[in-house]
Enzyme design. Structure first.
Site: not given
Ligand SMILES: [Zn+2]
Length: 406
Positions: A60, A62, A156, A214, A217, A313
């Site tokens: 995971h 970005h 997102q 996701h 979270e 991440d």
């Molecule tokens: Zn993430």
């Protein structure tokens, strides 16, 4: 890149004594024999008793966000919500080229730490357009000899909240992205979150691809998207093709409800990815003291035989100011955060950055057996325990039998 024919004097996880690992010119492992004690010729590597493992896997990441900390407004509350807000404003003006440059830097850093496979999420939506996706796909193309990268289209800012995001997810998949992503908890209402999840499954069916969402979270015990997603995965028979990333709220449910949800995740054959550094950093922000740790229930998920993986991440971005791409650092944090300190638990954490994500990413021929792809990492220590303790960097990293780092 230099082709390697043999790694001599190598230690393998779970085995006594030392071995010579002979490689084929097609980039696979040909055979493994007891070490002869010989040291390496120029096209060989002498592991000198160090551990040799298959490529580390970052389940995971970005890449579009990496190293963006200084170009995005400061996240003063330290929360996920504020990070999303500032990132949303900043990405409106980002070019594909600038994203590519930062992504390349992060990829090279991860490769130098022994990472051979990355699953990256990349933003699409009204603020990102397709530019972030273009930048990351270009970086992947440029580094395809070094590392395998799966790209997840990631809305997102939501799907129902952000008109047009769903069409851009479809466009991303048509451009060569591999998986459907989501952020189920980031919609206006619980009903919208349920619709969001349905839409992910529809798109995944349309492209016959996997889902990595996701989900939950947040520390909010009322955030219950994971049970909706797991029950959909059962209904739609998507065993081992759905991953829930983060799943933080699970730790805030009462024990009775958490036990039911963990059973459901196991029944669905879902993978779970925890991101220790980022979860420790972003969660617990509304707590006074004691502060929650923010991670999902890793130990209980493992006990229920759920495939749990760990990810980096973020690397130096508005969501997380630290991060190096060194998976031993992610594991080091995880060992602390969920008390995974017994010898067998440390080995479980080692699995969470190797064999478990290999299963989640559905990699073939992964490992250190003859016939496996020679994606190998030579470490300067004898055990995974020592690798975590010292957060080591490899002495050699091979991709398909070729030396890619140092
Ligand atoms: Zn993430």
């Amino acid at each position: 890149m230099k082709a390697i024919t043999c790694i001599r004097n190598a230690r393998l996880r779970g085995k006594e004594f030392l071995f010579d690992i002979h490689l084929d010119h097609d980039g696979t492992i040909a055979k493994i024999e007891p070490a002869t004690g010989a040291t390496g010729t120029p096209d060989e590597i002498d592991a000198a008793g160090g551990l040799v493992i298959p490529s580390l896997i970052d389940a995971h990441l970005h890449l579009d966000l990496a190293y963006s900390l200084d170009i995005v407004s400061a996240n003063k509350s330290g929360t996920l919500t504020e990070a999303i807000l500032h990132w949303s404003a900043a990405k409106k003006t980002m070019t594909a080229e600038s994203v590519k440059v930062r992504a390349l830097r992060a990829i090279r850093e991860e490769v130098s730490c022994g990472v051979g496979f990355i699953r990256t999420h990349v933003d699409v939506g009204s603020a990102a357009g397709m530019r972030l996706c273009e930048g990351v796909l270009a970086a992947r193309e440029q580094t395809k000899e070094l590392v395998g990268i799966q790209v997840v289209v990631f809305p997102q800012d939501g799907i129902l909240k952000d008109r047009g995001a769903y069409e851009q997810m479809r466009a991303g998949l048509e451009m060569g992205c591999d998986l459907v992503g989501g952020i189920a908890h980031n919609e206006r209402t619980d009903d919208d979150s349920k619709r969001h999840i349905d839409m992910l499954f529809d798109l995944a069916d349309e492209f016959d691809c996997d889902i990595d969402c996701h989900i939950d979270e947040t520390d909010n015990p009322e955030s219950k998207c994971i049970e909706v997603m797991a029950s959909k995965a059962v209904e739609r028979r998507r065993r081992n093709r759905v991953t829930g990333s983060h799943v933080c709220a699970l730790s805030s449910y009462n024990d009775v409800h958490a036990s039911k949800v963990i059973g459901l995740i196991a029944e669905a054959g879902m993978n779970v990815v925890t991101n220790p550094g980022v979860n420790l950093h972003l969660q617990g922000r509304f707590d006074r003291y004691p502060k929650r740790r923010g991670l999902t229930r890793v130990t209980e998920l493992l006990e229920a035989k759920v495939n749990v993986c760990a990810g980096q991440d973020c690397i130096k971005d508005p969501f997380y100011p630290l991060g190096t791409g060194n998976m031993f650092e992610a594991g080091h944090l995880l060992i602390h955060a969920d008390h995974l300190s017994q010898p067998e638990q440390i080995e479980q954490v080692a699995d969470m950055i190797t064999v478990n994500p290999a299963r989640a990413l559905r990699l073939e021929n992964y490992g250190t057996d003859p016939g496996c792809q020679a994606d190998l990492v030579v470490l300067p220590v004898e055990s995974m325990h020592e690798a975590f303790r010292l957060r080591v960097k490899p002495t050699a990293v091979l991709k398909r039998g070729k030396l890619v780092s140092p």
